[in-house]
Design a protein around this motif. Structure first.
Motif, mmCIF file in Angstrom:
data_model
loop_
_atom_site.group_PDB
_atom_site.id
_atom_site.type_symbol
_atom_site.label_atom_id
_atom_site.label_comp_id
_atom_site.label_asym_id
_atom_site.label_seq_id
_atom_site.Cartn_x
_atom_site.Cartn_y
_atom_site.Cartn_z
ATOM 1 N N ARG A 152 -16.629 1.689 -3.080
ATOM 2 C CA ARG A 152 -15.202 1.645 -2.778
ATOM 3 C C ARG A 152 -14.428 0.993 -3.924
ATOM 4 N N ALA A 178 -3.597 1.709 -1.483
ATOM 5 C CA ALA A 178 -3.783 0.969 -0.239
ATOM 6 C C ALA A 178 -3.587 1.869 0.971
ATOM 7 N N ALA A 179 -2.576 2.747 0.920
ATOM 8 C CA ALA A 179 -2.334 3.646 2.048
ATOM 9 C C ALA A 179 -3.434 4.682 2.184
ATOM 10 N N SER A 180 -3.984 5.127 1.064
ATOM 11 C CA SER A 180 -5.013 6.161 1.112
ATOM 12 C C SER A 180 -6.353 5.623 1.603
ATOM 13 N N LEU A 181 -6.702 4.418 1.172
ATOM 14 C CA LEU A 181 -8.020 3.865 1.515
ATOM 15 C C LEU A 181 -7.996 2.952 2.734
ATOM 16 N N GLY A 182 -6.809 2.583 3.201
ATOM 17 C CA GLY A 182 -6.719 1.754 4.406
ATOM 18 C C GLY A 182 -6.952 0.279 4.166
ATOM 19 N N HIS A 183 -6.627 -0.216 2.976
ATOM 20 C CA HIS A 183 -6.761 -1.639 2.669
ATOM 21 C C HIS A 183 -5.386 -2.211 2.341
ATOM 22 N N SER A 184 -5.284 -3.514 2.361
ATOM 23 C CA SER A 184 -4.017 -4.147 2.027
ATOM 24 C C SER A 184 -3.785 -4.083 0.524
#
Length: 379
Positions: free
Chosen positions: A6, A24-30
């Motif tokens: 990742r 961040a939006a694509s991978l779901g992290h802050s």
């Protein structure tokens, strides 16, 4: 903590021109997590270290408290540091202790007095069954009245009470509630289990009736009857030899006194750590005056705050010089007076207790300066 795959994906997307928000939006992290890996602040597969909530000052306080009170429980220490500003949970506090290699929650130090008469009496209690005593005989009044010493363990007091009345400890326990057997079989009789709290008042009344001593005097002297919320920091030491001599006690009695109490102001005796000799301070009244000043500081500050400031002051006081010629004049004077006064009593001239006593007034003066606002008024 993100895996290596990742983290490489984050770097690949960033190299392709993606913004931090888009990654961040694509991978779901802050976004903070993405920035951490892009800036090199985080390593793939390694969890980011948590910020320490136990400051160095509080850690030194914990280390000193464990040294002064060998049977101190981390749960009791947690209540102390909470009053000093520690904002973490109990689990966080235990984890901080383990990381700093301080005694963990299950720490059980060896008992230095395991061969003492009190410990042997305690062993006898555990091995000797309690004899049956009829109900009418469960409320006697012992002929010899024995007053407890301040901070005396329960087993020590019951042992002295039994010997003064020519009884065994088991015979004394036989006419007392089972609360006492449970307490004396616990190495730390200051710990109040929730199941024993409802029976504490009845146990205190039973002991008061047996000894003909008021419940107020017993509760004030014996830490076993204090609730956990009422407990203040304590230190292990031995009772003042002159206080015990007034009561006809010839042996040393281990006690737990308030952590700030270094001196018996009544007899002007320096109360050293367990196993160390006491010092006669009659020729150095400024040391006893420093103890009285520390007592006055408690009128405006909590005991934990006083001890924290005192430990900080000890580190600020200049270290003791190796060469006697380099000693400040007032330290040299106190050292010579203390050595000449106590040498004839068998105390070695190179004992550390001399240094601790000689530096004590300076440490208390600095402690007062740390705690007291600069209003021009001396505490």
């Amino acid at each position: 903590m993100l895996p290596q795959e990742r983290a490489e994906e984050i770097l690949t997307l960033h190299a392709a021109g993606w913004s931090t928000r888009a990654i961040a939006a694509s991978l779901g992290h802050s976004q903070n997590t993405i920035r951490g890996y892009l800036n090199g602040d985080r390593t793939p597969g390694v969890r980011a270290p948590r910020p320490s909530l136990l400051t160095d000052l509080l850690a030194n306080y914990c280390r000193q408290r464990f040294f002064e009170d060998p049977i101190l429980r981390p749960s009791a220490l947690f209540r102390e540091v909470t009053q000093l500003g520690f904002e973490g949970s109990r689990a966080t506090f235990y984890r901080e202790l383990a990381q700093r290699r301080l005694p963990p929650p299950d720490h059980r130090p060896a008992d230095p007095n395991k061969d003492s008469p009190q410990a042997l009496a305690d062993d006898g209690i555990a091995k000797t069954p309690r004899p049956f005593v009829p109900a009418l005989q469960r409320a006697p009044v012992l002929p010899r009245r024995v007053a407890p010493l301040a901070g005396e363990p329960l087993i020590s007091y019951l042992t002295r009470l039994a010997h003064a009345n020519h009884l065994t400890v088991s015979e004394v326990l036989a006419v007392l509630p089972t609360w006492f057997s449970t307490k004396v079989n616990n190495r730390n009789d200051r710990a109040q289990h929730h199941a024993l709290v409802p029976e504490t008042a009845d146990a205190l009344l039973a002991l008061a009736h047996l000894t003909a001593i008021t419940t107020t005097s017993l509760a004030r002297a014996l830490p076993a009857f204090r609730h956990n919320d009422e407990a203040s920091p304590l230190r292990a030491t031995t009772a003042c030899r002159r206080c015990t001599a007034r009561r006809g006690i010839n042996e040393r009695i281990a006690v737990h006194l308030p952590a700030h109490q270094k001196i018996c102001t009544r007899h002007r005796i320096w109360l050293s750590d367990p196993g160390q000799p006491h010092l006669d301070l009659a020729a150095c009244p400024e040391i006893t005056i420093a103890q009285l000043r520390a007592n006055r500081l408690l009128h405006r500050h909590k005991p934990q705050q006083l001890m924290l400031a005192y430990q900080a002051a000890i580190r600020e006081v200049p270290p003791w010089p190796r060469s006697p010629a380099s000693l400040p004049a007032h330290w040299r004077y106190r050292l010579l007076i203390l050595q000449s006064t106590n040498h004839g009593k068998g105390t070695p001239d190179d004992h550390d207790a001399y240094i601790d006593a000689a530096k004590y007034p300076d440490a208390i003066a600095l402690t007062a300066a740390m705690l007291t606002p600069k209003t021009g008024r001396n505490p």
